[in-house]
Design a protein around this motif. Structure first.
Motif, PDB file in Angstrom:
ATOM      1  N   THR A 265       1.128  -1.405   0.009  1.00  0.00           N
ATOM      2  CA  THR A 265      -0.058   0.130   0.171  1.00  0.00           C
ATOM      3  C   THR A 265       0.813   0.848  -0.012  1.00  0.00           C
ATOM      4  N   LEU A 266       1.786   1.188   0.666  1.00  0.00           N
ATOM      5  CA  LEU A 266       2.529   2.597   0.854  1.00  0.00           C
ATOM      6  C   LEU A 266       3.711   2.649  -0.522  1.00  0.00           C
ATOM      7  N   LEU A 267       3.758   1.671  -0.959  1.00  0.00           N
ATOM      8  CA  LEU A 267       4.739   1.757  -2.218  1.00  0.00           C
ATOM      9  C   LEU A 267       3.701   2.124  -2.960  1.00  0.00           C
ATOM     10  N   SER A 268       2.608   1.577  -3.446  1.00  0.00           N
ATOM     11  CA  SER A 268       1.514   2.106  -4.459  1.00  0.00           C
ATOM     12  C   SER A 268       1.364   4.164  -3.852  1.00  0.00           C
ATOM     13  N   ASP A 269       0.876   4.443  -2.657  1.00  0.00           N
ATOM     14  CA  ASP A 269       0.861   5.774  -2.054  1.00  0.00           C
ATOM     15  C   ASP A 269       2.686   6.124  -3.150  1.00  0.00           C
ATOM     16  N   ILE A 270       3.430   5.449  -2.678  1.00  0.00           N
ATOM     17  CA  ILE A 270       4.365   6.417  -2.868  1.00  0.00           C
ATOM     18  C   ILE A 270       4.800   7.070  -4.559  1.00  0.00           C
ATOM     19  N   GLN A 271       3.661   5.680  -5.054  1.00  0.00           N
ATOM     20  CA  GLN A 271       4.074   6.073  -6.669  1.00  0.00           C
ATOM     21  C   GLN A 271       3.046   6.834  -7.388  1.00  0.00           C
ATOM     22  N   ASP A 272       2.066   6.768  -6.442  1.00  0.00           N
ATOM     23  CA  ASP A 272       1.275   8.392  -6.840  1.00  0.00           C
ATOM     24  C   ASP A 272       1.611   9.974  -6.357  1.00  0.00           C
ATOM     25  N   TYR A 273       2.292  10.094  -5.353  1.00  0.00           N
ATOM     26  CA  TYR A 273       3.229  11.621  -4.752  1.00  0.00           C
ATOM     27  C   TYR A 273       4.539  11.408  -6.079  1.00  0.00           C
ATOM     28  N   ARG A 274       4.353  10.522  -6.240  1.00  0.00           N
ATOM     29  CA  ARG A 274       5.372  10.566  -6.544  1.00  0.00           C
ATOM     30  C   ARG A 274       5.419  11.638  -8.983  1.00  0.00           C
ATOM     31  N   ASN A 275       3.857  10.599  -9.186  1.00  0.00           N
ATOM     32  CA  ASN A 275       3.435  11.153 -10.021  1.00  0.00           C
ATOM     33  C   ASN A 275       3.287  12.815 -10.107  1.00  0.00           C
ATOM     34  N   GLU A 276       2.457  12.949  -8.746  1.00  0.00           N
ATOM     35  CA  GLU A 276       2.209  14.415  -8.597  1.00  0.00           C
ATOM     36  C   GLU A 276       2.990  15.453  -8.251  1.00  0.00           C
ATOM     37  N   MET A 277       4.627  15.146  -8.215  1.00  0.00           N
ATOM     38  CA  MET A 277       5.831  15.763  -8.186  1.00  0.00           C
ATOM     39  C   MET A 277       6.225  16.377  -9.381  1.00  0.00           C
ATOM     40  N   LYS A 278       6.241  14.921 -10.315  1.00  0.00           N
ATOM     41  CA  LYS A 278       6.258  15.569 -11.422  1.00  0.00           C
ATOM     42  C   LYS A 278       4.889  16.081 -12.288  1.00  0.00           C
ATOM     43  N   ALA A 279       4.046  16.297 -11.839  1.00  0.00           N
ATOM     44  CA  ALA A 279       2.777  16.993 -12.441  1.00  0.00           C
ATOM     45  C   ALA A 279       3.246  19.388 -11.748  1.00  0.00           C
ATOM     46  N   MET A 280       3.410  18.930 -10.495  1.00  0.00           N
ATOM     47  CA  MET A 280       4.043  20.279  -9.542  1.00  0.00           C
ATOM     48  C   MET A 280       5.040  20.762 -10.668  1.00  0.00           C
ATOM     49  N   ARG A 281       5.842  20.020 -10.697  1.00  0.00           N
ATOM     50  CA  ARG A 281       7.397  20.719 -11.722  1.00  0.00           C
ATOM     51  C   ARG A 281       6.937  21.061 -12.869  1.00  0.00           C
ATOM     52  N   ALA A 282       6.151  20.637 -13.681  1.00  0.00           N
ATOM     53  CA  ALA A 282       5.753  20.726 -14.880  1.00  0.00           C
ATOM     54  C   ALA A 282       5.180  22.699 -14.460  1.00  0.00           C
ATOM     55  N   LEU A 283       4.563  22.920 -13.617  1.00  0.00           N
ATOM     56  CA  LEU A 283       3.658  23.413 -13.125  1.00  0.00           C
ATOM     57  C   LEU A 283       4.906  25.011 -13.167  1.00  0.00           C
ATOM     58  N   ALA A 284       5.897  24.750 -12.050  1.00  0.00           N
ATOM     59  CA  ALA A 284       6.716  25.578 -12.262  1.00  0.00           C
ATOM     60  C   ALA A 284       7.152  25.994 -13.513  1.00  0.00           C
ATOM     61  N   TYR A 285       7.578  25.044 -14.415  1.00  0.00           N
ATOM     62  CA  TYR A 285       7.995  25.299 -15.450  1.00  0.00           C
ATOM     63  C   TYR A 285       7.397  26.174 -16.498  1.00  0.00           C
ATOM     64  N   TYR A 286       5.721  26.065 -16.490  1.00  0.00           N
ATOM     65  CA  TYR A 286       5.000  26.268 -17.554  1.00  0.00           C
ATOM     66  C   TYR A 286       4.785  27.999 -17.066  1.00  0.00           C
ATOM     67  N   HIS A 287       4.852  28.263 -15.844  1.00  0.00           N
ATOM     68  CA  HIS A 287       4.895  29.715 -15.608  1.00  0.00           C
ATOM     69  C   HIS A 287       6.390  30.551 -15.799  1.00  0.00           C
ATOM     70  N   LEU A 288       6.866  29.578 -15.619  1.00  0.00           N
ATOM     71  CA  LEU A 288       8.580  30.121 -16.269  1.00  0.00           C
ATOM     72  C   LEU A 288       8.571  30.283 -17.271  1.00  0.00           C
ATOM     73  N   MET A 289       8.415  29.248 -18.173  1.00  0.00           N
ATOM     74  CA  MET A 289       7.989  29.678 -19.426  1.00  0.00           C
ATOM     75  C   MET A 289       7.354  30.107 -19.962  1.00  0.00           C
ATOM     76  N   ASP A 290       5.897  30.671 -18.701  1.00  0.00           N
ATOM     77  CA  ASP A 290       4.881  32.058 -19.867  1.00  0.00           C
ATOM     78  C   ASP A 290       5.364  33.011 -19.587  1.00  0.00           C
ATOM     79  N   MET A 291       6.490  33.492 -18.450  1.00  0.00           N
ATOM     80  CA  MET A 291       6.698  34.883 -17.782  1.00  0.00           C
ATOM     81  C   MET A 291       8.187  35.788 -17.519  1.00  0.00           C
TER      82      MET A 291
END
Length: 540
Positions: free
Chosen positions: A156-182
Motif C-alpha cells: 500500500t505504501l509503495l502504491s501511495d509513493i508512486q502516486d506521490y511521485r506522479n504528483e511531484m512531476k505534475a508539480m514540476r510541470a506547473l513551475a516550468y509552465y509559469h517560468l516559460m510563460d513569464m
C-alpha cells in the motif's frame, strides 16, 4: 474555522537544508545528503510529509512564521509563490494598482518600467526554480532503489509513493509552465541530474515540449478528477496546464494548437467538476469546498500564515474611505486602501447587462473617484470585494489578518472560456476581427457563466454578439485577480504596444504604449551571475 483538507505543514527540514543567498538563484540543496535524509525517512508518514512540504512551497516562504523566507536577501512576502504570480500577472495590467509604491519592486512593476533588478521578478523566478528543485529532490529520494535500500516493502505504501511521485512531476510541470510563460526560458534540471549542477538553459520551445511530453504521459497515472484528497492535484490539473499551453501556443512556439486546447477542455468539463452555484463562494473562506475548484494554493489563517495572494487581496481591498474590513472578514481598516482598480477594468462592467451581475463587486462614486491621477491618493480609484475571509455561511475566518481563503489557480469556468476562444480561433477568428463564428456549444458555456452570475438568463448573449474581443472582456469579468490577465492580453496583442491603453501603463497617468520586449520578464541579474548557462532576454 478549521478547514478539512490536505494539511501541509511546511517542514522544518526544507528551510534547514535548502538554502539560498543573493548570489545563488538556482536554489539547490546546500547538502543533498541531509535533505529528506535517511533520518527523516525513518519517521512515520515521512513520504507523505515530504509530499506536503513540496505542496507547501506554493503557499509558505519559511518555517518561522509569515516573516521568514528561505529565499535569501528578499522580503518574505515578496518571495511567496502565489503573491509573486499575482503581482506579475495582474498588477502589471489594467486590473489593479498598489498604493504603497515604496514597497520593493511595486512601482516599476505596475508602471511597466521594470528591469532585471526588480525584487518581485526575482522572487518569482527564484520561487519557481526552488519549486523545481524540491520536486526533483523528492523524486531522487523515492526511486525504487532508494525504497528497497530502506526496506520499504508495504504494498500500500509503495502504491501511495508512486502516486506521490506522479504528483511531484505534475508539480514540476506547473513551475516550468509559469517560468516559460513569464520568462520565456529557465534553467533546466530533472531528478536525473546531480543536485549541484547548474541547469542548462531551456527556451520556450524546449520547455513546451518537455512539459507537454511529461504531462501527457502522466495524465492516465494521476488520480481521476475529484477523487484525490482535497488540496492535492488530479488529472484535471495536468489538463488545465496543457489547455493553457495549447491556447497560447502561437505566442509560445508559433503553433496553432486550438483543437488540442478544446480536447483538453472537453476532458476537464466531462471530469465531474461543476460550476459552483454562487459565483462568490469560489472566493470565500471555505472555498476549498467549491465544486469547480480544480486546484488552489491553500491558505489557513492558523496553520499556514503567510502574506500570500488572498491575504494580500482581502486586506488590500479594504478601502481608505469605507473601512469595510469587517464585511470582508478582516480588521476594519485592513491595509487602508492598498489595492484599487484601474478605470479600464471598472468599465468592463458598464451597461445594464451587469446591474445584477454577482461578479461586479465594485465600490466607488462620491468622494471615491474613478480616475487615479495620483497613485498615492488612496481615495482615488474604485475598490473590489471579490475575495473575502468570510465563509459561505457568513462565518468569519479563523484569523482577522491571515485569511482562510484559498487562491484559485484553476477553475472550471476558465475551461469553459478557453474552449469557446479556442473554438473561434480554430474556425478562423483572429484578434481584432468582428467575425462571429461561435458554435452552440461555446455559446452554451459562455451563457452558463452569465446565468450563474445573474441568477437567470436575462443577461445571456447571442452568438452574433460574441467576438474574440468580447471573450477577452468576459475573461476579465469572470477571472479578474486570478493571475490570468497579463497572459490573456499578450495573446490578444494588447499588452505591449498601443492597441490597448490603461491608466499608468508605461508610467503615464493616462497610459502609453510599451515595447514588445516587456511581453516577457527579464532573467534576474543575480540568476545570470549564479548560472552562466542563462542568457538575458532581449531588451533588458
Amino acid at each position: 474555522m478549521k478547514k478539512s483538507k490536505f494539511n501541509f505543514i511546511y517542514l522544518a527540514l526544507i528551510a534547514v537544508v535548502f538554502t539560498s543567498c543573493e548570489s545563488d538563484l538556482d536554489i539547490t540543496p546546500n547538502d543533498p545528503d541531509t535533505f529528506l535524509s535517511e533520518e527523516f525517512f525513518s519517521q512515520p508518514d515521512a513520504y507523505k510529509k515530504g509530499l506536503a512540504g513540496v505542496y507547501g512551497n506554493l503557499a509558505l516562504t519559511g518555517t518561522n512564521g509569515p516573516e521568514s523566507s528561505n529565499i535569501g536577501g528578499i522580503d518574505a512576502g515578496t518571495s511567496q509563490y502565489g503573491r509573486c504570480l499575482w503581482y506579475l500577472q495582474n498588477l502589471s495590467t489594467d486590473e489593479a494598482i498598489w498604493s504603497y509604491e515604496n514597497d520593493g519592486g511595486v512601482r516599476d512593476l505596475q508602471r511597466n518600467i521594470w528591469n532585471a533588478d526588480n525584487v518581485i521578478i526575482r522572487g518569482m523566478f527564484s520561487r519557481g526554480m526552488f519549486h523545481v528543485a524540491l520536486c526533483n529532490e523528492y523524486l531522487r529520494q523515492t526511486t525504487p532503489e532508494k525504497l528497497s535500500a530502506r526496506g520499504v516493502t508495504n504494498a500500500t505504501l509503495l502504491s501511495d509513493i508512486q502516486d506521490y511521485r506522479n504528483e511531484m512531476k505534475a508539480m514540476r510541470a506547473l513551475a516550468y509552465y509559469h517560468l516559460m510563460d513569464m520568462f520565456g526560458k529557465a534553467a533546466f534540471n530533472t531528478e536525473d541530474q546531480a543536485v549541484a549542477i547548474a541547469g542548462v538553459q531551456y527556451n520556450r520551445q524546449q520547455l513546451f515540449q518537455f512539459i507537454e511530453t511529461d504531462l501527457t504521459a502522466l495524465i492516465p497515472l494521476l488520480k481521476a478528477p475529484r477523487s484525490n484528497e482535497s488540496g492535492r492535484l488530479d488529472q484535471a490539473f495536468a489538463r488545465m496546464i496543457l489547455a493553457k499551453m495549447y491556447l497560447n501556443a502561437e505566442v509560445y512556439v508559433g503553433q496553432n494548437r486550438y483543437q488540442d486546447c478544446m480536447t483538453q477542455c472537453e476532458a476537464i468539463i466531462a471530469g465531474g467538476y461543476v460550476l459552483e452555484p454562487n459565483y462568490l463562494d469560489n472566493f470565500r473562506a471555505d472555498n476549498n469546498t467549491s465544486t469547480e475548484m480544480i486546484f488552489a494554493i491553500q491558505s489557513d489563517g492558523l496553520v499556514t500564515q503567510n502574506f500570500g495572494p488572498t491575504t494580500v487581496m482581502v486586506n488590500g481591498s479594504v478601502g481608505s474611505l469605507e473601512t469595510n474590513g469587517i464585511s470582508l472578514g478582516v480588521n476594519a481598516g485592513g491595509w487602508g486602501g492598498a489595492i484599487r482598480l484601474r478605470k479600464q477594468f471598472v468599465e468592463k462592467f458598464n451597461g445594464s447587462d451587469f446591474d445584477f451581475d454577482a461578479r461586479k463587486t465594485l465600490s466607488g462614486g462620491g468622494l471615491r473617484t474613478l480616475d487615479i491621477l495620483d497613485i498615492n491618493n488612496r481615495n482615488q480609484g474604485f475598490i473590489l470585494a471579490k475575495f473575502s475571509n468570510v465563509s459561505s455561511n457568513g462565518l468569519p475566518g479563523s484569523n482577522p489578518t491571515f485569511v482562510d481563503t484559498d487562491f484559485p489557480l484553476f477553475r472550471l469556468a476558465d475551461a469553459y472560456l478557453m474552449y469557446a476562444e479556442a473554438q473561434m480561433r480554430k474556425d478562423g477568428a483572429t484578434n481584432g476581427s468582428s467575425v462571429t463564428n461561435l458554435t452552440s456549444q461555446s455559446l452554451g458555456y459562455i451563457n452558463a457563466l452569465r446565468e450563474r452570475a445573474n441568477d437567470g438568463n436575462f443577461a445571456n448573449v447571442t452568438s452574433n454578439q460574441v467576438t474574440l474581443d468580447f471573450i477577452l472582456d468576459e475573461r476579465s469579468r469572470e477571472l479578474h485577480w486570478e493571475a490570468h490577465r497579463r497572459q490573456d492580453l499578450i495573446r490578444f496583442g494588447k499588452y505591449s504596444g498601443g492597441n490597448y491603453i490603461w491608466a499608468w501603463k508605461g508610467n503615464a497617468p493616462a497610459g502609453i504604449a510599451i515595447s514588445a520586449n516587456r511581453n516577457v520578464y527579464p532573467i534576474p541579474q543575480l540568476a545570470l551571475v549564479a548560472n552562466p548557462n542563462l542568457t538575458q532576454n532581449t531588451g533588458y
